[in-house]
Structure formats: structure tokens, C-alpha cells
Write a protein that holds these residues in place. Structure first.
Motif, PDB file in Angstrom:
ATOM      1  N   THR A 189      28.867  34.918  36.133  1.00 33.38           N
ATOM      2  CA  THR A 189      29.045  35.272  37.540  1.00 33.38           C
ATOM      3  C   THR A 189      30.095  36.364  37.671  1.00 33.38           C
ATOM      4  O   THR A 189      30.968  36.531  36.800  1.00 33.38           O
ATOM      5  CB  THR A 189      29.476  34.068  38.394  1.00 33.38           C
ATOM      6  N   LEU A 190      30.030  37.067  38.766  1.00 35.44           N
ATOM      7  CA  LEU A 190      31.032  38.089  39.042  1.00 35.44           C
ATOM      8  C   LEU A 190      32.411  37.454  39.144  1.00 35.44           C
ATOM      9  O   LEU A 190      33.412  38.030  38.683  1.00 35.44           O
ATOM     10  CB  LEU A 190      30.660  38.822  40.328  1.00 35.44           C
ATOM     11  N   GLY A 191      32.472  36.263  39.710  1.00 37.10           N
ATOM     12  CA  GLY A 191      33.752  35.573  39.807  1.00 37.10           C
ATOM     13  C   GLY A 191      34.365  35.294  38.456  1.00 37.10           C
ATOM     14  O   GLY A 191      35.586  35.446  38.259  1.00 37.10           O
ATOM     15  N   GLN A 192      33.548  34.869  37.491  1.00 40.63           N
ATOM     16  CA  GLN A 192      34.062  34.621  36.143  1.00 40.63           C
ATOM     17  C   GLN A 192      34.588  35.907  35.512  1.00 40.63           C
ATOM     18  O   GLN A 192      35.645  35.911  34.862  1.00 40.63           O
ATOM     19  CB  GLN A 192      32.965  34.029  35.271  1.00 40.63           C
ATOM     20  N   ALA A 193      33.866  36.990  35.672  1.00 40.47           N
ATOM     21  CA  ALA A 193      34.314  38.267  35.113  1.00 40.47           C
ATOM     22  C   ALA A 193      35.623  38.711  35.766  1.00 40.47           C
ATOM     23  O   ALA A 193      36.533  39.211  35.088  1.00 40.47           O
ATOM     24  CB  ALA A 193      33.233  39.329  35.303  1.00 40.47           C
ATOM     25  N   LEU A 194      35.729  38.532  37.067  1.00 44.55           N
ATOM     26  CA  LEU A 194      36.958  38.907  37.766  1.00 44.55           C
ATOM     27  C   LEU A 194      38.141  38.051  37.331  1.00 44.55           C
ATOM     28  O   LEU A 194      39.269  38.534  37.254  1.00 44.55           O
ATOM     29  CB  LEU A 194      36.750  38.810  39.274  1.00 44.55           C
ATOM     30  N   ASP A 195      37.890  36.781  37.047  1.00 48.00           N
ATOM     31  CA  ASP A 195      38.964  35.916  36.578  1.00 48.00           C
ATOM     32  C   ASP A 195      39.533  36.413  35.255  1.00 48.00           C
ATOM     33  O   ASP A 195      40.747  36.357  35.027  1.00 48.00           O
ATOM     34  CB  ASP A 195      38.468  34.477  36.419  1.00 48.00           C
ATOM     35  N   VAL A 209      28.974  45.500  38.647  1.00 53.67           N
ATOM     36  CA  VAL A 209      28.112  44.793  39.590  1.00 53.67           C
ATOM     37  C   VAL A 209      26.689  45.256  39.323  1.00 53.67           C
ATOM     38  O   VAL A 209      26.340  46.405  39.595  1.00 53.67           O
ATOM     39  CB  VAL A 209      28.506  45.090  41.052  1.00 53.67           C
ATOM     40  N   ASP A 210      25.872  44.389  38.747  1.00 54.82           N
ATOM     41  CA  ASP A 210      24.486  44.701  38.408  1.00 54.82           C
ATOM     42  C   ASP A 210      23.589  43.803  39.255  1.00 54.82           C
ATOM     43  O   ASP A 210      23.625  42.585  39.131  1.00 54.82           O
ATOM     44  CB  ASP A 210      24.248  44.457  36.920  1.00 54.82           C
ATOM     45  N   THR A 211      22.776  44.407  40.099  1.00 50.97           N
ATOM     46  CA  THR A 211      21.976  43.620  41.039  1.00 50.97           C
ATOM     47  C   THR A 211      21.091  42.606  40.334  1.00 50.97           C
ATOM     48  O   THR A 211      20.897  41.491  40.833  1.00 50.97           O
ATOM     49  CB  THR A 211      21.106  44.537  41.919  1.00 50.97           C
ATOM     50  N   PHE A 212      20.540  42.958  39.185  1.00 49.02           N
ATOM     51  CA  PHE A 212      19.659  42.048  38.465  1.00 49.02           C
ATOM     52  C   PHE A 212      20.364  40.754  38.105  1.00 49.02           C
ATOM     53  O   PHE A 212      19.776  39.675  38.139  1.00 49.02           O
ATOM     54  CB  PHE A 212      19.142  42.724  37.192  1.00 49.02           C
ATOM     55  N   HIS A 213      21.639  40.850  37.786  1.00 52.63           N
ATOM     56  CA  HIS A 213      22.382  39.703  37.293  1.00 52.63           C
ATOM     57  C   HIS A 213      23.085  38.901  38.382  1.00 52.63           C
ATOM     58  O   HIS A 213      23.404  37.729  38.163  1.00 52.63           O
ATOM     59  CB  HIS A 213      23.414  40.154  36.257  1.00 52.63           C
ATOM     60  N   VAL A 214      23.338  39.504  39.540  1.00 57.20           N
ATOM     61  CA  VAL A 214      24.165  38.811  40.540  1.00 57.20           C
ATOM     62  C   VAL A 214      23.449  38.490  41.839  1.00 57.20           C
ATOM     63  O   VAL A 214      24.006  37.779  42.684  1.00 57.20           O
ATOM     64  CB  VAL A 214      25.444  39.630  40.850  1.00 57.20           C
ATOM     65  N   TRP A 215      22.237  38.971  42.046  1.00 57.21           N
ATOM     66  CA  TRP A 215      21.598  38.864  43.359  1.00 57.21           C
ATOM     67  C   TRP A 215      21.412  37.430  43.809  1.00 57.21           C
ATOM     68  O   TRP A 215      21.403  37.126  45.004  1.00 57.21           O
ATOM     69  CB  TRP A 215      20.234  39.572  43.334  1.00 57.21           C
ATOM     70  N   TRP A 216      21.284  36.497  42.886  1.00 62.01           N
ATOM     71  CA  TRP A 216      21.007  35.102  43.164  1.00 62.01           C
ATOM     72  C   TRP A 216      22.252  34.314  43.572  1.00 62.01           C
ATOM     73  O   TRP A 216      22.146  33.201  44.114  1.00 62.01           O
ATOM     74  CB  TRP A 216      20.462  34.440  41.881  1.00 62.01           C
ATOM     75  N   ASP A 217      23.434  34.848  43.298  1.00 64.90           N
ATOM     76  CA  ASP A 217      24.693  34.113  43.425  1.00 64.90           C
ATOM     77  C   ASP A 217      25.068  33.932  44.896  1.00 64.90           C
ATOM     78  O   ASP A 217      25.259  34.930  45.607  1.00 64.90           O
ATOM     79  CB  ASP A 217      25.787  34.891  42.692  1.00 64.90           C
ATOM     80  N   PRO A 218      25.207  32.697  45.403  1.00 70.48           N
ATOM     81  CA  PRO A 218      25.556  32.488  46.809  1.00 70.48           C
ATOM     82  C   PRO A 218      26.908  33.096  47.189  1.00 70.48           C
ATOM     83  O   PRO A 218      27.160  33.347  48.366  1.00 70.48           O
ATOM     84  CB  PRO A 218      25.595  30.958  46.950  1.00 70.48           C
ATOM     85  N   GLN A 219      27.772  33.335  46.197  1.00 69.08           N
ATOM     86  CA  GLN A 219      29.098  33.891  46.468  1.00 69.08           C
ATOM     87  C   GLN A 219      29.189  35.382  46.173  1.00 69.08           C
ATOM     88  O   GLN A 219      30.288  35.938  46.176  1.00 69.08           O
ATOM     89  CB  GLN A 219      30.144  33.147  45.630  1.00 69.08           C
ATOM     90  N   VAL A 220      28.059  36.041  45.950  1.00 69.29           N
ATOM     91  CA  VAL A 220      28.126  37.413  45.460  1.00 69.29           C
ATOM     92  C   VAL A 220      28.794  38.355  46.451  1.00 69.29           C
ATOM     93  O   VAL A 220      29.600  39.214  46.057  1.00 69.29           O
ATOM     94  CB  VAL A 220      26.727  37.935  45.060  1.00 69.29           C
ATOM     95  N   ILE A 221      28.515  38.252  47.738  1.00 70.05           N
ATOM     96  CA  ILE A 221      29.131  39.158  48.713  1.00 70.05           C
ATOM     97  C   ILE A 221      30.643  38.938  48.749  1.00 70.05           C
ATOM     98  O   ILE A 221      31.426  39.893  48.770  1.00 70.05           O
ATOM     99  CB  ILE A 221      28.508  38.955  50.109  1.00 70.05           C
ATOM    100  N   GLU A 222      31.054  37.686  48.726  1.00 73.07           N
ATOM    101  CA  GLU A 222      32.479  37.353  48.698  1.00 73.07           C
ATOM    102  C   GLU A 222      33.142  37.913  47.444  1.00 73.07           C
ATOM    103  O   GLU A 222      34.265  38.460  47.502  1.00 73.07           O
ATOM    104  CB  GLU A 222      32.639  35.839  48.751  1.00 73.07           C
ATOM    105  N   GLN A 223      32.472  37.789  46.307  1.00 70.94           N
ATOM    106  CA  GLN A 223      33.054  38.256  45.060  1.00 70.94           C
ATOM    107  C   GLN A 223      33.057  39.781  44.964  1.00 70.94           C
ATOM    108  O   GLN A 223      33.961  40.367  44.346  1.00 70.94           O
ATOM    109  CB  GLN A 223      32.322  37.630  43.875  1.00 70.94           C
ATOM    110  N   ILE A 224      32.072  40.445  45.548  1.00 70.14           N
ATOM    111  CA  ILE A 224      32.109  41.912  45.611  1.00 70.14           C
ATOM    112  C   ILE A 224      33.308  42.365  46.434  1.00 70.14           C
ATOM    113  O   ILE A 224      34.024  43.305  46.057  1.00 70.14           O
ATOM    114  CB  ILE A 224      30.790  42.469  46.185  1.00 70.14           C
ATOM    115  N   ALA A 225      33.544  41.688  47.556  1.00 66.90           N
ATOM    116  CA  ALA A 225      34.710  42.021  48.378  1.00 66.90           C
ATOM    117  C   ALA A 225      36.004  41.799  47.595  1.00 66.90           C
ATOM    118  O   ALA A 225      36.940  42.616  47.666  1.00 66.90           O
ATOM    119  CB  ALA A 225      34.704  41.186  49.654  1.00 66.90           C
ATOM    120  N   ARG A 226      36.063  40.712  46.850  1.00 66.03           N
ATOM    121  CA  ARG A 226      37.233  40.450  46.009  1.00 66.03           C
ATOM    122  C   ARG A 226      37.409  41.561  44.976  1.00 66.03           C
ATOM    123  O   ARG A 226      38.538  42.054  44.765  1.00 66.03           O
ATOM    124  CB  ARG A 226      37.077  39.094  45.312  1.00 66.03           C
ATOM    125  N   ALA A 227      36.321  41.949  44.333  1.00 62.12           N
ATOM    126  CA  ALA A 227      36.394  43.010  43.329  1.00 62.12           C
ATOM    127  C   ALA A 227      36.916  44.300  43.943  1.00 62.12           C
ATOM    128  O   ALA A 227      37.720  45.021  43.332  1.00 62.12           O
ATOM    129  CB  ALA A 227      35.025  43.236  42.698  1.00 62.12           C
TER     130      ALA A 227
END
Length: 310
Positions: A189-195, A209-227
Motif C-alpha cells: 500500500t502507499l501507506g506502507q511505502a510512506l511509513d 503512485v501507480d494507478t494499477f497498484h493503488v486504485w483499489w485501496d480505500p485509503q488511497v486518496i488520503e494517502q496521496i494527500a499525505r504523500a
């Protein structure tokens, strides 16, 4: 350096015959679009540079294998002659092995990749990004210790980060979809990478941020904002998720618009997060690989303009 802070330059190449509103769409695509070499996998480095530039696209994402085929010095010369920006170099990583000869070899290979990234970015046109994409690697053979593998990723980044920082290179951790956790990437997850990235300076360790890998993640928008808030978006890659999945799920990527991903919310989130760098189209798909590279690039330009909201 493009990446998180550089500004893309507009291109007028290849747009003369296109009229009306389509000019604006194509122009926007050409300003930010980068063709990742994986999308035209069977093209040589020379051909990849040629067809990308001929389409009016101003940036390319390079792969180490194609650079190695001609040698770094020759690759530098060809990139310089092409007039293209370099958006990233793929790839480093694969450092989840336990301590020993295999791990030392992997770390040393990543050191070489850092040097190559810096050298190729310097050879690219203004706005090139010294970004090395890192795929973490899967579980070592016979192991089920997922937390241990993730800790070894952190340890490897800690070992490599000073050299990356000294070279002006950003190590870009790319989380992969969970179906690859066992064999390719224990960061899912993007969150794990950011950690992982949070332990290091933002200029030297970021995320992809690769759409293929993160599009399914319910927290993806939140984690993009964090990034974005942390200044860690080093690369934005796009392609679609197509079904049914092929037997080799590595080849499940499709052209934008051919699958299930809603690119608007994701691309708007990345833009809102402050990312202004190149946007790579990276597709692993046998039918696309088998097609003529120039036709694939032309199709990519159209699909990008139609699907990706800048």
C-alpha cells in the motif's frame, strides 16, 4: 530535476494537423506525458527514444536492461541526442534477502543503479528527474516472515540513502498490488511505502503512485494527500486494470480507458498533492508489446489525453 518540484515545458511538436479542442488536450498530454519503456518493451533504446520524440512526447522513463544492452556511455549519448527528459530509471530494489552474499550483491547492484540514475538524468533535457524506482522484492525462498522482509527493506533503504542523497537521486519506493506480495513486493500500500520513507529526508526517499497498484485501496486518496504533504511523490505512473486477469498477472495492465480504473479522482488527487512532474504510462501487456511501437505511442498519447485529468 523534474520529479516533485520541476516544471514541465510545453511541446508543440506533432500538433499542427490537429484542430480545435483536441489541440488543447493533446498539448496538455505532451507537456506531462512520459512513455515508460516497459510500454514498448521490444523496442531498442534507440527506437524507443526515436518514436517517443517523433510523437511529440518530451519525456521517457528508462529501464536498466535497455541501458545495459548498449552500455551506459552510449546510452548517455543517445539520451542526450534525443532531446528528451528522463522521468525515471527502472528499477532498483529486490533487497529482502537475509544477510549474506545474495543480499550484499543486491545492495551493490542498487549502488550501481543509483550511479546510473544520476548519470542518465544529467544527460536528459532540462527537467529530467533523478528518480530510481525501487520494487521491494518478495519473500525469500522458503520464508513466510513478512514483517521480517519488510524490516529488511527499511534496512536496505537506510544503507543506500546516504549515497542517493550525495548523488542527488531520489529512491522512489513503489508499492505493488497485494497479489505480488509473495514474489515481487512486500510493500503493498502507499501507506506502507510512506511509513518506510518517513524515516529519511524527502529529497532522497519518496514514493511512486501507480494507478494499477493503488486504485483499489480505500485509503488511497488520503494517502496521496499525505504523500503530498510530506513532499514524497517522486513519480506518478498510470495504466488500467483489465479483466479477466491473464495467467501471468504481471501482464494484467491495460491502456487507459480499457479497464476499470477511474483516473479522474486519482490524477486530481495527485495534482492537489502538489506533484507537477512527468506522468509515466507504464504498461505490461503482451498484445501491446507485440504491436508496432510507434502505433503504441500514438495510441498512448490519445488515451492519456482522454483519461488523465491534469
Amino acid at each position: 530535476m523534474m520529479g516533485r518540484t520541476g516544471a514541465a515545458k510545453a511541446s508543440k511538436s506533432g500538433l499542427d494537423e490537429v484542430g480545435g479542442a483536441e489541440v488543447g488536450a493533446r498539448s496538455a498530454a505532451h507537456r506531462r506525458l512520459s512513455i515508460n519503456q516497459a510500454t514498448i518493451k521490444y523496442a531498442s533504446l534507440e527506437d524507443a527514444l526515436r518514436v517517443t520524440a517523433a510523437a511529440g512526447v518530451q519525456s521517457i522513463g528508462l529501464w536498466r536492461e535497455s541501458v545495459a544492452e548498449v552500455g551506459l556511455s552510449e546510452a548517455v549519448a543517445r539520451v542526450s541526442d534525443s532531446g528528451l527528459r528522463v522521468s525515471s530509471l527502472c528499477r532498483g530494489g529486490f533487497f529482502t534477502a537475509v544477510e549474506g552474499a545474495a543480499r550484499r550483491a543486491s545492495i551493490d547492484e542498487n549502488r550501481r543503479a543509483i550511479d546510473e540514475t544520476a548519470t542518465l538524468a544529467a544527460a536528459g533535457a532540462d527537467g529530467s528527474a533523478a528518480v530510481l524506482v525501487l520494487v521491494a522484492g518478495g519473500l525469500p525462498a522458503g520464508s513466510t516472515d513478512l514483517p521480517g522482509a519488510r524490516q529488511r527493506v527499511r534496512d536496505a533503504v537506510a544503507e543506500l540513502e546516504p549515497e542517493a542523497r550525495a548523488s542527488g537521486v531520489t529512491l522512489a519506493l513503489e508499492p505493488l498490488h497485494p497479489m505480488y506480495a509473495a514474489d515481487r513486493a512486500v510493500l503493498s500500500t502507499l501507506g506502507q511505502a510512506l511509513d518506510v520513507a518517513a524515516e529519511f529526508p524527502a529529497e532522497s526517499v519518496g514514493v511512486v503512485v501507480d494507478t494499477f497498484h493503488v486504485w483499489w485501496d480505500p485509503q488511497v486518496i488520503e494517502q496521496i494527500a499525505r504523500a503530498g504533504a510530506e513532499g514524497r511523490i517522486a513519480s506518478f505512473q498510470v495504466c488500467d486494470w483489465v479483466t479477466p486477469l491473464p495467467q501471468d498477472v504481471l501482464l494484467a495492465r491495460g491502456m487507459m480507458g480499457d479497464g476499470h480504473i477511474d483516473f479522474g479522482p486519482l490524477s486530481r488527487a495527485v495534482t492537489a498533492a502538489g506533484y507537477i512532474g512527468d506522468i509515466e504510462v507504464e504498461i505490461f501487456n503482451q498484445a501491446i508489446w507485440d504491436a508496432d511501437p510507434a502505433a503504441v505511442v500514438a495510441r498512448t498519447v490519445r488515451a492519456f489525453a482522454e483519461s488523465v485529468t491534469l
